[in-house]
Motif scaffolding. Structure first.
Motif, mmCIF file in Angstrom:
data_model
loop_
_atom_site.group_PDB
_atom_site.id
_atom_site.type_symbol
_atom_site.label_atom_id
_atom_site.label_comp_id
_atom_site.label_asym_id
_atom_site.label_seq_id
_atom_site.Cartn_x
_atom_site.Cartn_y
_atom_site.Cartn_z
ATOM 1 N N PRO A 29 53.565 44.569 49.644
ATOM 2 C CA PRO A 29 54.312 45.259 48.586
ATOM 3 C C PRO A 29 53.696 46.611 48.290
ATOM 4 C CG PRO A 29 52.958 43.515 47.664
ATOM 5 C CD PRO A 29 52.881 43.373 49.144
ATOM 6 N N SER A 30 54.540 47.566 47.987
ATOM 7 C CA SER A 30 54.030 48.908 47.702
ATOM 8 C C SER A 30 53.304 48.958 46.367
ATOM 9 C CB SER A 30 55.173 49.918 47.707
ATOM 10 O OG SER A 30 56.156 49.556 46.743
ATOM 11 N N THR A 31 53.799 48.166 45.397
ATOM 12 C CA THR A 31 53.173 48.167 44.073
ATOM 13 C C THR A 31 53.194 46.763 43.493
ATOM 14 O OG1 THR A 31 55.272 48.674 42.965
ATOM 15 C CG2 THR A 31 53.842 50.542 43.553
ATOM 16 N N PHE A 32 52.290 46.533 42.561
ATOM 17 C CA PHE A 32 52.330 45.366 41.702
ATOM 18 C C PHE A 32 52.673 45.840 40.287
ATOM 19 C CE2 PHE A 32 49.405 43.396 44.885
ATOM 20 C CZ PHE A 32 50.199 42.305 45.188
ATOM 21 N N ILE A 33 53.160 44.916 39.472
ATOM 22 C CA ILE A 33 53.470 45.212 38.077
ATOM 23 C C ILE A 33 52.550 44.368 37.194
ATOM 24 C CG2 ILE A 33 55.214 45.163 36.268
ATOM 25 C CD1 ILE A 33 57.331 45.473 38.448
ATOM 26 N N LEU A 34 51.746 45.024 36.379
ATOM 27 C CA LEU A 34 50.850 44.342 35.444
ATOM 28 C C LEU A 34 51.591 44.096 34.132
ATOM 29 C CD1 LEU A 34 47.672 46.507 36.124
ATOM 30 C CD2 LEU A 34 48.051 44.165 36.901
ATOM 31 N N LEU A 35 51.679 42.841 33.720
ATOM 32 C CA LEU A 35 52.464 42.511 32.528
ATOM 33 C C LEU A 35 51.785 42.952 31.236
ATOM 34 C CD1 LEU A 35 54.083 38.989 32.964
ATOM 35 C CD2 LEU A 35 55.152 41.230 33.026
ATOM 36 N N GLY A 36 50.474 43.033 31.236
ATOM 37 C CA GLY A 36 49.774 43.347 29.994
ATOM 38 C C GLY A 36 49.661 42.102 29.140
ATOM 39 N N ASN A 37 50.124 42.187 27.895
ATOM 40 C CA ASN A 37 50.137 41.039 26.983
ATOM 41 C C ASN A 37 51.576 40.682 26.654
ATOM 42 O OD1 ASN A 37 47.350 40.273 26.288
ATOM 43 N ND2 ASN A 37 47.210 42.381 25.579
ATOM 44 N N PRO A 38 52.211 39.814 27.425
ATOM 45 C CA PRO A 38 53.620 39.470 27.173
ATOM 46 C C PRO A 38 53.825 38.920 25.769
ATOM 47 C CG PRO A 38 52.888 38.602 29.292
ATOM 48 C CD PRO A 38 51.667 39.103 28.598
ATOM 49 N N GLY A 39 54.809 39.466 25.084
ATOM 50 C CA GLY A 39 55.102 39.042 23.723
ATOM 51 C C GLY A 39 54.391 39.849 22.662
ATOM 52 N N LEU A 40 53.413 40.661 23.065
ATOM 53 C CA LEU A 40 52.657 41.461 22.099
ATOM 54 C C LEU A 40 52.831 42.962 22.358
ATOM 55 C CD1 LEU A 40 49.320 39.416 21.979
ATOM 56 C CD2 LEU A 40 51.219 39.329 20.363
ATOM 57 N N GLU A 41 53.918 43.334 23.031
ATOM 58 C CA GLU A 41 54.116 44.741 23.373
ATOM 59 C C GLU A 41 54.168 45.632 22.128
ATOM 60 O OE1 GLU A 41 55.870 42.316 26.732
ATOM 61 O OE2 GLU A 41 55.915 42.270 24.538
ATOM 62 N N ALA A 42 54.742 45.132 21.049
ATOM 63 C CA ALA A 42 54.864 45.935 19.834
ATOM 64 C C ALA A 42 53.506 46.235 19.207
ATOM 65 C CB ALA A 42 55.758 45.223 18.815
ATOM 66 N N ALA A 43 52.518 45.413 19.542
ATOM 67 C CA ALA A 43 51.177 45.585 18.963
ATOM 68 C C ALA A 43 50.205 46.242 19.928
ATOM 69 C CB ALA A 43 50.625 44.232 18.514
ATOM 70 N N HIS A 44 50.715 46.784 21.044
ATOM 71 C CA HIS A 44 49.823 47.358 22.056
ATOM 72 C C HIS A 44 48.941 48.477 21.505
ATOM 73 C CE1 HIS A 44 51.505 45.938 26.204
ATOM 74 N NE2 HIS A 44 50.902 44.996 25.522
ATOM 75 N N ILE A 45 49.512 49.320 20.676
ATOM 76 C CA ILE A 45 48.720 50.425 20.119
ATOM 77 C C ILE A 45 47.579 49.881 19.269
ATOM 78 C CG2 ILE A 45 48.756 52.407 18.563
ATOM 79 C CD1 ILE A 45 50.041 52.980 21.221
ATOM 80 N N TRP A 46 47.881 48.871 18.467
ATOM 81 C CA TRP A 46 46.848 48.291 17.602
ATOM 82 C C TRP A 46 45.788 47.551 18.419
ATOM 83 C CZ3 TRP A 46 46.812 50.270 13.013
ATOM 84 C CH2 TRP A 46 48.010 50.692 12.420
ATOM 85 N N ILE A 47 46.231 46.864 19.471
ATOM 86 C CA ILE A 47 45.277 46.157 20.327
ATOM 87 C C ILE A 47 44.365 47.141 21.041
ATOM 88 C CG2 ILE A 47 45.071 44.655 22.361
ATOM 89 C CD1 ILE A 47 47.740 43.389 21.550
#
Length: 336
Positions: A29-47
């Motif tokens: 595959p040319s790229t992978f996709i990193l999910l991060g923290n599924p369900g907590l996207e709205a809090a990414h800045i705070w995290i």
């Protein structure tokens, strides 16, 4: 504007991956996709705030240790050379993951090139093994300093310290290499989504549509035999150290001698326990929530580099004294 629910965003990524797999050769595959923290996207800045703070402390703390040791000739000895090796390893280990992690938090940039993901995987595991070996070397240094103090300078010469550092680095690179080569040749025909903040070896194992038993068994071999042997060597060193300490005539002498090992014991506890826990849960904790796996994987990569700089900066009298001296000098210059 109404925000798209996280479950729909995750579903969109899965649909994207599935549709893309119909037209893309996932063998490489040319790229992978990193999910991060599924369900907590709205809090990414705070995290990102505490994580960025941890990284900043790790960078400043480890660079301060390197600066102090380089500047002070009295600190040019085996104990501080090994400490410098540990600081460099911590800098590489934390920097291998943090830039991409912050890209996910701040810019929602989840894609990572296939070769970049393997490079990240290699650096993470290589420098973890290197750090484990450095802790063994530091335990050996404490053993010689306490059990054979008169021979310390003749046993651990600068040349011997350099050879130990090189051997530890080569071991880390060689031990991790089979896992990297196996991961590179697997076909990835299921999906290109990695449910983590970084490219973890076991995460790639679960994505491969091939027989990955060899890699899983080799990973367990590394955890229990290579890292396990490091823990055994450290334990043996401290058994000998304790025997020497208890043979001292006074309680004050015992406490003072054992105090020289306090920083090392705190550092190895902060290093091995989270890593072993994360490794075991990734293999046997299928019923645990996904965010728990992601959290444990981040803890063992980000927290030890920060704690090591704090532990050795605060508990090592010579380094603490030099830091306070520098701060005092700077404050005096500013005042005048």
């Amino acid at each position: 504007m109404q925000e798209t629910p996280s479950c729909l965003r995750l579903g969109h990524l899965l649909l994207y991956s599935m549709s893309d797999s119909n037209t893309t050769d996932f063998t490489h595959p040319s790229t992978f996709i990193l999910l991060g923290n599924p369900g907590l996207e709205a809090a990414h800045i705070w995290i990102s705030i505490p994580i960025c703070t941890i990284y900043t402390i790790a960078i400043l703390g480890n660079f301060t240790i390197l600066f102090i040791v380089k500047r002070e000739p009295s600190l040019h000895g085996p104990k501080y050379y090994f400490l410098c090796m540990l600081a460099v390893t911590d800098l590489v280990l934390s920097t291998a993951t943090m830039p991409k992690m912050l890209n996910i938090f701040w810019f929602n940039s989840r894609e990572i090139d296939f070769n970049a993901s393997l490079t990240q995987l290699y650096f993470i595991h290589c420098f973890f093994m290197t750090e484990s070996g450095i802790f063994v070397a530091m335990a050996f240094d404490r053993y010689v300093a306490i059990c054979h103090p008169l021979r310390h300078s003749t046993i651990l010469t600068n040349l011997v310290v350099a050879k130990i550092g090189l051997a530890v680095m080569l071991r880390g690179g060689i031990v991790v290499l089979p896992s990297l080569l196996l991961a590179r040749q697997w076909p990835y025909c299921r999906t290109n989504i990695i449910p983590h903040m970084h490219c973890k070896h076991m995460a790639l194992v679960k994505l491969a549509c091939a027989n990955t038993h060899v890699s899983s068994y080799y990973g367990l071999f590394v955890v229990f035999c290579v890292t396990g042997l490091d823990v055994i060597f450290i334990t043996i060193s401290y058994i000998q150290i304790l025997r020497a300490i208890f043979s001292l005539p006074t309680k004050d002498a015992r406490l003072k001698t054992f105090g020289t090992c306090g920083s090392h014991l705190c550092a190895i506890s902060a290093f091995y326990i989270p890593r072993l826990f994360s490794s075991l849960t990734s293999r046997f904790g299928q019923n645990m929530p996904l965010y728990f796996h992601i959290l444990s994987a981040n803890v063992y990569l980000l927290v030890p580099p920060m704690l090591n700089s704090i532990i050795y900066g605060m508990k090592t009298k010579e380094i603490r004294g030099r830091i306070l001296q520098l701060i005092t000098q700077k404050g005096t210059k500013i005042f005048y």
